[in-house]
Scaffold this motif. Sequence first.
Motif, mmCIF file in Angstrom:
data_model
loop_
_atom_site.group_PDB
_atom_site.id
_atom_site.type_symbol
_atom_site.label_atom_id
_atom_site.label_comp_id
_atom_site.label_asym_id
_atom_site.label_seq_id
_atom_site.Cartn_x
_atom_site.Cartn_y
_atom_site.Cartn_z
ATOM 1 N N PRO A 111 0.806 -1.229 0.000
ATOM 2 C CA PRO A 111 0.000 0.000 0.000
ATOM 3 C C PRO A 111 0.839 1.278 0.000
ATOM 4 C CG PRO A 111 -0.906 -1.596 1.547
ATOM 5 C CD PRO A 111 0.419 -2.133 1.107
ATOM 6 N N LYS A 279 -4.929 -0.741 -6.961
ATOM 7 C CA LYS A 279 -4.330 -1.390 -5.793
ATOM 8 C C LYS A 279 -4.976 -2.742 -5.535
ATOM 9 C CE LYS A 279 -5.007 0.212 -1.594
ATOM 10 N NZ LYS A 279 -4.927 1.106 -0.415
ATOM 11 N N GLU A 570 -3.676 1.633 6.330
ATOM 12 C CA GLU A 570 -3.429 0.319 5.750
ATOM 13 C C GLU A 570 -4.268 -0.750 6.444
ATOM 14 O OE1 GLU A 570 -1.161 2.866 4.028
ATOM 15 O OE2 GLU A 570 -0.736 2.547 6.163
#
Length: 598
Positions: A111, A279, A570
Amino acid sequence: MSTIHPPSKTVSATEHFRPVDYLVFTAMLVISAFIGMYYAYKGVHKSHKDYLMGGRQLTCVPVALSLTASFMSAVTVLGTPAEVYRYGAMFGLFAISYVLMVVITAEVYLPIYYRLQLTSAYEYLELRFNRFVRLTGTMMFMILTILYTGIVIYTPSLALNQVTGFDLWGSVIATGLVCTFYCTLGGLKAVVWTDVFQFTLMIAGFLTVIIRTAIIKGGVGNVLNDAHEGGRLRIWDFNPSPMQRHTFWTLIVGGTFTWLGIYGVNQSQVQRYLACKTKVHAKLALYLNLVGLWIVISSAVMSGLSMYSVYKDCDPMTMGLVKRPDQLMPYLVLDILGDFPGVPGLFVAGTYSGTLSTVSSSINALAAVTVEDIVKPHFRALTDAQLAWTSVAMNSLPFTFPVYGYILFGAVCLIMAGLASFMGGLLQAALSIFGIVGGPLFGLFSLGILFPFGNAKGAVSGLISGFIVGLWLGVGSHFYRPPPHRTMELAYSTAGCVEFNLTTTTQFTTLLTTPTPSRTHIHDNWYSMSYLYFSTMASLFTVVVGVIVSLSTGGLNQEVDPRLLFGKEELMSNYMYLKAKFGAPVEKIHPTEEESPE
């Protein structure tokens, strides 16, 4: 049981390698080259980001297979079955360390890379510390990649020499030419899609050996029964001693640290995550890659057990039919599959594919860090088109300067070949190098990501300390090898080789009864440490020294951009993504170059 070749008989190309085998092998090279030409035709050179990062539009499935193929090289194809043949199936416990590695990489490290929109992973080190730390990390990565590539490119060349009689260094040069060709033409997209093709060939080679052995032995059950009787299915050993070569703890703890040094911070892998279009695709690529890793290791372990089932009563190494454990797999292929036209060629193509995938990934990653970390900061006036052609030139350096490139490449391979022999096997050699050099790099990134008070002085001190410890362990363990009761190599037999009037021999028992030279305390309690703990020790020393120096040099007083640190964002990102049902998406496709953080 298959025919056992007598000691005076050597494997030759004319005996088993037919024109159709050469055709299969050549087809693999042609398809790999064609993929490069296809993406060159598609126009991947529009910008250096397109060339190095595939336009940041790749999806999870091809990237997942590419991640698996990149480091599941010929070292795996030849080294893992030989490891299982000699030491048993305990090596398969790496499957658990793969899980830990993937989860930590996907949820902690990925991340941050993705948020910063990096091209080179080592850009992070400058953003977090300073430029000197970035260049140091880049140089260590380049050293690591060159060392590993030297081992990887020598491995299939050895197999080709053993199986087909090809000239050893001729195949080394061929590897450089083919990899350079499609890397130069197609960039990262070509590398990823050739990895997908080459991954299927590697698995096909494994399955061919497993299926043929099952037919010879009358079923998989008989293969496993032979392995059980020979002690090859002993898996669970919870001995906590770090001195024993393989236990549950060395494989899980040491294996996790070793593979985090590859998947967590290595440019070859990070570059693929960042080439994904979102992502979520990047994370999915990592988790799908986990399935690929399980398939590879289970196939390799089963191939090793199959090898033992075939040779349980007539060991080729004791008979002198092969000189090194890493030659066992190609010898087995010739022995049980030599009468099937095209199959030896398929195995050699699969082995060679493992090398092509790894070397091409290394070339592309080296080009990326050279352009981003060395060329671009010093030549800011270069346009994007000029940077693109600089990337092409970096990929094609061996092609542009063939004489000097191949002399250097051959020298590195020769050195690595000698080192691999000294280290007791290509697989252990490769993992040891990742521990010695990759461990400190992983510790350096961990210091920056996990410790807000980590500063540049702490980073440099920790990196130097970790590298010294890793190098000390690695070099010392090769000059003062662990005693046999630490390595626990299993027994071999020649009882079935009755035509040679040889009696049963058990290498492990012989080694245990052979007197060993006097050893000091440091030999038995430091140099005897499992090679899988090299990365663990190097990483921990890097972090611990880095923390101490940072705290003592004002690390608590500095301000750090929260984007550079692991935090609650995260931890909550997956939850928030699953919770969102309507409205704006929770993630954004890669921003444009103008929107990327400076």
